[in-house]
Motif scaffolding. Structure first.
Motif, mmCIF file in Angstrom:
data_model
loop_
_atom_site.group_PDB
_atom_site.id
_atom_site.type_symbol
_atom_site.label_atom_id
_atom_site.label_comp_id
_atom_site.label_asym_id
_atom_site.label_seq_id
_atom_site.Cartn_x
_atom_site.Cartn_y
_atom_site.Cartn_z
ATOM 1 N N LEU A 1 14.457 -17.501 11.955
ATOM 2 C CA LEU A 1 13.002 -17.412 12.102
ATOM 3 C C LEU A 1 12.573 -16.124 12.783
ATOM 4 O O LEU A 1 11.549 -15.526 12.410
ATOM 5 N N LEU A 2 13.331 -15.668 13.774
ATOM 6 C CA LEU A 2 13.011 -14.389 14.412
ATOM 7 C C LEU A 2 13.169 -13.227 13.429
ATOM 8 O O LEU A 2 12.351 -12.302 13.407
ATOM 9 N N THR A 3 14.195 -13.294 12.610
ATOM 10 C CA THR A 3 14.394 -12.262 11.587
ATOM 11 C C THR A 3 13.248 -12.267 10.588
ATOM 12 O O THR A 3 12.748 -11.209 10.194
ATOM 13 N N SER A 4 12.804 -13.449 10.187
ATOM 14 C CA SER A 4 11.690 -13.513 9.235
ATOM 15 C C SER A 4 10.410 -12.966 9.853
ATOM 16 O O SER A 4 9.623 -12.305 9.167
ATOM 17 N N LYS A 5 10.191 -13.210 11.133
ATOM 18 C CA LYS A 5 8.999 -12.651 11.792
ATOM 19 C C LYS A 5 9.094 -11.134 11.889
ATOM 20 O O LYS A 5 8.097 -10.426 11.738
ATOM 21 N N GLY A 6 10.286 -10.623 12.134
ATOM 22 C CA GLY A 6 10.469 -9.169 12.139
ATOM 23 C C GLY A 6 10.178 -8.565 10.783
ATOM 24 O O GLY A 6 9.523 -7.524 10.673
ATOM 25 N N MET A 7 10.674 -9.224 9.729
ATOM 26 C CA MET A 7 10.362 -8.766 8.367
ATOM 27 C C MET A 7 8.865 -8.772 8.125
ATOM 28 O O MET A 7 8.313 -7.854 7.523
ATOM 29 N N GLU A 8 8.212 -9.840 8.588
ATOM 30 C CA GLU A 8 6.773 -9.969 8.365
ATOM 31 C C GLU A 8 6.000 -8.860 9.070
ATOM 32 O O GLU A 8 5.023 -8.335 8.524
ATOM 33 N N VAL A 9 6.416 -8.491 10.258
ATOM 34 C CA VAL A 9 5.748 -7.396 10.966
ATOM 35 C C VAL A 9 5.883 -6.096 10.190
ATOM 36 O O VAL A 9 4.911 -5.352 10.005
ATOM 37 N N ILE B 1 6.428 -5.748 6.957
ATOM 38 C CA ILE B 1 5.640 -5.864 5.728
ATOM 39 C C ILE B 1 4.147 -5.738 6.027
ATOM 40 O O ILE B 1 3.405 -5.107 5.261
ATOM 41 N N THR B 2 3.694 -6.303 7.130
ATOM 42 C CA THR B 2 2.283 -6.213 7.502
ATOM 43 C C THR B 2 1.879 -4.770 7.764
ATOM 44 O O THR B 2 0.799 -4.330 7.346
ATOM 45 N N VAL B 3 2.717 -4.018 8.443
ATOM 46 C CA VAL B 3 2.435 -2.598 8.661
ATOM 47 C C VAL B 3 2.369 -1.867 7.323
ATOM 48 O O VAL B 3 1.475 -1.039 7.094
ATOM 49 N N LEU B 4 3.276 -2.189 6.418
ATOM 50 C CA LEU B 4 3.271 -1.584 5.082
ATOM 51 C C LEU B 4 1.997 -1.937 4.315
ATOM 52 O O LEU B 4 1.382 -1.063 3.687
ATOM 53 N N MET B 5 1.550 -3.176 4.387
ATOM 54 C CA MET B 5 0.310 -3.581 3.702
ATOM 55 C C MET B 5 -0.899 -2.877 4.305
ATOM 56 O O MET B 5 -1.818 -2.483 3.582
ATOM 57 N N GLY B 6 -0.908 -2.736 5.621
ATOM 58 C CA GLY B 6 -2.002 -2.006 6.263
ATOM 59 C C GLY B 6 -2.092 -0.583 5.759
ATOM 60 O O GLY B 6 -3.175 -0.052 5.527
ATOM 61 N N LEU C 1 -0.785 0.555 2.760
ATOM 62 C CA LEU C 1 -1.056 0.596 1.323
ATOM 63 C C LEU C 1 -2.499 0.225 0.969
ATOM 64 O O LEU C 1 -3.113 0.862 0.124
ATOM 65 N N PHE C 2 -3.037 -0.809 1.601
ATOM 66 C CA PHE C 2 -4.356 -1.290 1.240
ATOM 67 C C PHE C 2 -5.479 -0.638 2.046
ATOM 68 O O PHE C 2 -6.585 -0.460 1.530
ATOM 69 N N PHE C 3 -5.238 -0.332 3.304
ATOM 70 C CA PHE C 3 -6.323 0.130 4.174
ATOM 71 C C PHE C 3 -6.098 1.524 4.749
ATOM 72 O O PHE C 3 -6.886 1.973 5.576
ATOM 73 N N LYS C 4 -5.017 2.171 4.348
ATOM 74 C CA LYS C 4 -4.689 3.511 4.830
ATOM 75 C C LYS C 4 -4.634 3.575 6.351
ATOM 76 O O LYS C 4 -5.015 4.567 6.969
ATOM 77 N N GLU C 5 -4.149 2.501 6.966
ATOM 78 C CA GLU C 5 -3.972 2.457 8.408
ATOM 79 C C GLU C 5 -2.553 2.896 8.743
ATOM 80 O O GLU C 5 -1.625 2.596 8.028
ATOM 81 N N ALA C 6 -2.422 3.559 9.858
ATOM 82 C CA ALA C 6 -1.100 3.942 10.354
ATOM 83 C C ALA C 6 -0.927 3.373 11.753
ATOM 84 O O ALA C 6 -1.870 3.386 12.552
ATOM 85 N N PRO C 7 0.248 2.837 12.062
ATOM 86 C CA PRO C 7 0.455 2.310 13.408
ATOM 87 C C PRO C 7 0.379 3.403 14.449
ATOM 88 O O PRO C 7 0.817 4.541 14.217
ATOM 89 N N THR C 8 -0.206 3.093 15.572
ATOM 90 C CA THR C 8 -0.314 4.090 16.652
ATOM 91 C C THR C 8 0.426 3.599 17.878
ATOM 92 O O THR C 8 0.716 2.446 18.028
#
Length: 95
Positions: free
Chosen positions: A71-79, A81-86, A88-95
């Motif tokens: 479950l921890l690994t899946s949450k890491g994957m989700e984080v 993927i979420t950064v990637l979606m941000g 791709l869809f919203f042109k956001e970059a993590p700061t």
């Protein structure tokens, strides 16, 4: 082999869920009718994604025999993927 199946199923399922919700947020009007229509049309994809995530967790558990780790690994994957979606869809970059 369970490692491979678990990782692939989890990644594809989480990726699909995030794509569906990102698309909804960007392109679907938030009015109740249009959101309901989108959810009804996207239901088969949500079902597939949930099945993939469930089987990914099942195969991951068979591989490592530790549900907390899976479950921890899946949450890491989700984080990730979420950064990637941000991006791709919203042109956001993590700061």
């Amino acid at each position: 082999m369970n490692y491979l199946y678990g990782g692939i199923f989890l990644f594809v399922g989480l990726f699909l869920i995030n794509v569906l919700f990102s698309y909804q947020n960007k392109h679907i009007d938030p009015a109740f009718g249009t959101t309901l229509k989108y959810q009804i049309y996207a239901f088969p994809l949500f079902l597939i994604a949930n099945m993939l995530i469930g089987y990914g967790i099942k195969f991951g558990f068979k591989a490592v025999h530790n549900l907390t780790f899976v479950l921890l690994t899946s949450k890491g994957m989700e984080v990730i993927i979420t950064v990637l979606m941000g991006y791709l869809f919203f042109k956001e970059a993590p700061t």
